[in-house]
Write an enzyme that holds these catalytic residues in place. Structure first.
Site, short mmCIF file in Angstrom:
data_model
loop_
_atom_site.label_atom_id
_atom_site.label_comp_id
_atom_site.label_asym_id
_atom_site.label_seq_id
_atom_site.Cartn_x
_atom_site.Cartn_y
_atom_site.Cartn_z
N GLN A 115 43.95 79.31 22.55
CA GLN A 115 44.56 79.43 21.35
C GLN A 115 44.92 78.36 20.59
OE1 GLN A 115 46.50 83.04 20.10
NE2 GLN A 115 48.34 81.72 19.65
N THR A 168 63.41 82.47 24.66
CA THR A 168 61.75 81.93 24.33
C THR A 168 61.52 82.77 23.08
OG1 THR A 168 61.38 83.63 26.04
CG2 THR A 168 61.09 81.38 26.56
N HIS A 194 55.04 81.93 32.48
CA HIS A 194 56.52 81.98 31.99
C HIS A 194 57.15 80.58 32.51
CE1 HIS A 194 57.01 85.97 30.44
NE2 HIS A 194 56.00 86.55 31.36
N GLU A 239 52.74 78.14 17.30
CA GLU A 239 51.66 77.35 17.47
C GLU A 239 50.96 77.30 16.07
OE1 GLU A 239 50.96 78.47 22.23
OE2 GLU A 239 49.36 79.15 20.66
N ASP A 246 66.11 82.58 32.08
CA ASP A 246 65.24 83.13 31.14
C ASP A 246 65.97 84.31 30.59
OD1 ASP A 246 62.13 84.00 30.64
OD2 ASP A 246 63.32 85.70 30.75
N HIS A 293 49.23 88.69 16.23
CA HIS A 293 50.09 89.88 16.42
C HIS A 293 51.67 89.31 16.38
CE1 HIS A 293 50.53 87.31 19.81
NE2 HIS A 293 51.44 87.75 20.67
N TRP A 326 56.20 85.18 19.22
CA TRP A 326 56.83 84.09 18.88
C TRP A 326 56.18 82.68 19.24
CZ3 TRP A 326 59.66 82.70 15.01
CH2 TRP A 326 60.40 81.56 15.02
N ASN A 327 55.41 82.78 20.46
CA ASN A 327 54.64 81.45 20.93
C ASN A 327 53.60 81.33 19.98
OD1 ASN A 327 56.18 80.94 23.01
ND2 ASN A 327 54.86 82.49 24.34
C1 LIG Z 1 56.05 82.62 25.26
O1 LIG Z 1 55.38 82.13 26.28
C2 LIG Z 1 56.11 81.82 27.44
C3 LIG Z 1 55.05 81.36 28.30
O2 LIG Z 1 53.79 82.10 28.55
C4 LIG Z 1 56.67 83.06 27.91
O3 LIG Z 1 57.45 82.57 28.91
C5 LIG Z 1 57.66 83.48 27.07
O4 LIG Z 1 58.26 84.49 27.29
C6 LIG Z 1 56.97 83.74 25.66
N1 LIG Z 1 57.67 84.14 24.67
C7 LIG Z 1 57.72 85.11 24.11
C8 LIG Z 1 58.62 85.59 23.03
O5 LIG Z 1 56.71 86.00 24.11
#
Ligand SMILES: *[C@@H]1O[C@H](CO)[C@@H](O)[C@H](O)[C@H]1NC(C)=O
Ligand SMILES: *[C@@H]1O[C@H](CO)[C@@H](O)[C@H](O)[C@H]1NC(C)=O
Length: 475
Positions: free
Chosen positions: A343, A133, A16, A366, A111, A358, A361-362
Site C-alpha cells: 500500500q 495506534t 503489530h 498513509e 498496546d 476502508h 487509521w493506518n
Molecule cells: C496499524 O498497524 C499496526 C501494524 O500493523 C497495528 O499494530 C495497529 O493495530 C494498526 N492500527 C489500527 C488502528 O488498525
C-alpha cells in the site's frame, strides 16, 4: 551509564510488533539515555516472529519471549482471552526484570488492547503508558462512551440503528449514532471485554498516540483539557516495513510498479479494503461495475474474506465468478487486479490520484503522508468515525459512505452499496478541482505531516516531552 528502560508489550502478530518497534526506535533515536525491552506474546503457529525478532534486536533493544499459552482461537474474545492468560507470566517476567535488569525501568508501554497489564504494573509500582495506534479522536470517543456507560449509567444500546446525534468532546461537530463503533452499541462478551479494557485507560500515566497535532488539533486540545492522563501525539509512525518476514506479494510488487510506471500522473484510482476485510462477492461486483462505467484507470486489490472465526483474508486463486461477466476483457489495459497490495509503495507512486479506502487509521495516515485524497468505505471498529471526520469535519475526503458497517453477525443480510453511488463518488474523487477542494486540503496536510516529525515539529517535541517525563520516573 545506567539507562532508563522502557518495557514494551505489543499485541502478538508481526505487523503489530513491527509498528511498536518503529515507535520504540523513534524514541531511542531521540535520546541515548533510553533502552527498550520488548515482551512478546505469541499467537500459536506464528513462526515469522522468531526470525523477525533476531533481525531487530540490538544492545539497546532487547527481546524477551513470553511462554505460549494454550488458548484455542475461534472465540470472538480470543485476543482478550489470550492476554488474560498471560497475566501470571507477565507478572513473573516483570518482577524478574525489576530485580535483575542493569537499567532502571522507567515505564511500561502497552498496546491499547493490553491495558489488562496496567494492574500488573501497578502491583509492581511501575508507571504504565499506552501506545494508542488509532486516532486521538477515537481515544476521546472510547473514553467518552466508557464514562457515559459507567459514570452516567447510560444504556448505549439505545444508539444501535438510531438517528440520534451525540455531542462528543473531542469532535467539533455532532456525531451521528450510526458512526459509533458497532461493538460499543451492542451487548455481548466482546462489548464487555472492550469496555473493561477502556476502563483501565483512566489508570495509566499517559498515551503515546499515532497522530500529529496539525491533523487532530481539536481532539488533542480537548483530550489535554479533560480528565484523561497526558497525551503525546508522536506520529505519524508509519508501517514502512510491511513485508517483514512474509514472502507474500514480493514478486507481485515489481509487476505492480511496472504497470504504474506506464500510467499518466494522478490518473489511477487505487482501491484497497484493509488487511482484515475482503468484500463479499455481491459488493465486489458493484465496485467493479462502478469502475468500469467511470472510465478511470484503476488498481483494485481484492482478497477473499476470511471464513467465520478467522482473522485474515487470503488471495483468490483466480477471479472467475467474483467479478461481472466479461469485466476483465472490457477493462483490459486500463485496470489491474491484484491480491495483497504494497500500500505505501502504491500510494507514493505519481500515477495514483485517489484512494478508495476502508479508512483504517493506518491507511488514513498513509494517505495523508502521500497526499492522496480518499473516498470512504468503512467496515469495522472506529473506521466509521474516521470516515465521518475526514468527510464532514476536515473536508479531506469524498464519501461513498461514512456509516457503512460490515456486519459479521450470521443472522443479518449484508447491505450492498450500489454501483451508481460508488461511481459518483469516484468521479468526485478523481475530477480536477479548484482550490479549497479535498485534494488541496490533503496536500496541505501532507506537508504538515512531514514537518511534524522534523526537529522542532509538533511530534518531535511530543517525543522529547515524553522522554523527559519518563526519565523523571527514575530520577
Ligand atoms: C496499524 O498497524 C499496526 C501494524 O500493523 C497495528 O499494530 C495497529 O493495530 C494498526 N492500527 C489500527 C488502528 O488498525
Ligand atoms: C509526473 O510525476 C513525476 C513525479 O512527481 C514528475 O517528475 C513528472 O514531471 C510528472 N510528469 C508530468 C508529465 O507531469
Amino acid at each position: 551509564m545506567k539507562k532508563a528502560e522502557l518495557v514494551f508489550i505489543p499485541l502478538p502478530g508481526v505487523s503489530h510488533l513491527a509498528s511498536t518497534v518503529e515507535a520504540a526506535k523513534l524514541l531511542l533515536q531521540r535520546d541515548c539515555r533510553l533502552s527498550a525491552t520488548f515482551l512478546i506474546m505469541r499467537f500459536p503457529n506464528d513462526d515469522i516472529i522468531e526470525a523477525y525478532t533476531k533481525e531487530i534486536s540490538t544492545p539497546s533493544l532487547r527481546i524477551i519471549s513470553i511462554p505460549e499459552q494454550d488458548i484455542s482461537p475461534g472465540s470472538e474474545t480470543y485476543l482478550f482471552d489470550l492476554i488474560e492468560s498471560q497475566v501470571p507470566s507477565m507478572r513473573n517476567v516483570l518482577s524478574e526484570l525489576l530485580q535483575k535488569s542493569s537499567d532502571r525501568i522507567a515505564g511500561i508501554v502497552l498496546d491499547l488492547f493490553c491495558s489488562r497489564f496496567v494492574d500488573v504494573a501497578d502491583e509492581l509500582g511501575i508507571p504504565s503508558y499506552i501506545f494508542f495506534t488509532s486516532s486521538a479522536s477515537a481515544l476521546g470517543l472510547f473514553t467518552h462512551l466508557t464514562s457515559l456507560k459507567f459514570d452516567h449509567n447510560l444504556d448505549l444500546t439505545q444508539f444501535e440503528n438510531s438517528e440520534a446525534e451525540l455531542s462528543v468532546p473531542c469532535v467539533s461537530i455532532k456525531v451521528p449514532a450510526k458512526v459509533l463503533p458497532a461493538f460499543s452499541v451492542r451487548t455481548g462478551p466482546l462489548t464487555e471485554r472492550a469496555f473493561d479494557c477502556f476502563k483501565r485507560f483512566f489508570k495509566v500515566k499517559g498515551f503515546l498516540i499515532n497522530t500529529f497535532y496539525e491533523l487532530e488539533s481539536y481532539a488533542i486540545r480537548s483530550l489535554s483539557n479533560g480528565k484523561l492522563p497526558k497525551v503525546y501525539p508522536i506520529g505519524p509512525v508509519l508501517n514502512l516495513h510491511h513485508q517483514i518476514g512474509s514472502s507474500e506479494g514480493r514478486s507481485d510488487e515489481d509487476e505492480i510498479k511496472k504497470w504504474l510506471d506506464i500510467q499518466p500522473n494522478s490518473s489511477v484510482v487505487f482501491l484497497c479494503f484493509g488487511s482484515r476485510a475482503g468484500l463479499e462477492v455481491p459488493q465486489l461486483k458493484e465496485v467493479a461495475s462502478a469502475l468500469e462505467r467511470s472510465g478511470y484507470r484503476f488498481l483494485l486489490s481484492i482478497r477473499k474474506p476470511p471464513p467465520q472465526g478467522k482473522f485474515r483474508p487470503t488471495d483468490y486463486e483466480d477471479f472467475d465468478g467474483v467479478l461481472p461477466e466479461g469485466f476483465l476483457e472490457r477493462t483490459k489495459g486500463r485496470g489491474k487486479l491484484i491480491g495483497w497490495a504494497p500500500q505505501m509503495e502504491v500510494l507514493s507512486h505519481a500515477a495514483v490520484g485517489g484512494f478508495v479506502s476502508h479508512c483504517g487509521w493506518n491507511s488514513t495516515l498513509e494517505s495523508v503522508w502521500c497526499g492522496i485524497p480518499v473516498a470512504t468505505f468503512p467496515m469495522y471498529a472506529e473506521q466509521q468515525l474516521n470516515a465521518f471526520q475526514l468527510v464532514k469535519e476536515y473536508g479531506m475526503a469524498e464519501a461513498i459512505r461514512v456509516d457503512y458497517v460490515k456486519d459479521d453477525r450470521m443472522d443479518s443480510e449484508a447491505e450492498v452499496v450500489g454501483s451508481e453511488e460508488i461511481e459518483v463518488a469516484i468521479r468526485r474523487l478523481m475530477e480536477a478541482e479548484g482550490s479549497g477542494g479535498v485534494r488541496e486540503k490533503v496536500r496541505r496536510m501532507q506537508k504538515e505531516s512531514r514537518l511534524a516529525l522534523e526537529e522542532g515539529g509538533s511530534s518531535y517535541n511530543a517525543q522529547i516531552s515524553f522522554i523527559e517525563d519518563v526519565i523523571k520516573n527514575v530520577d
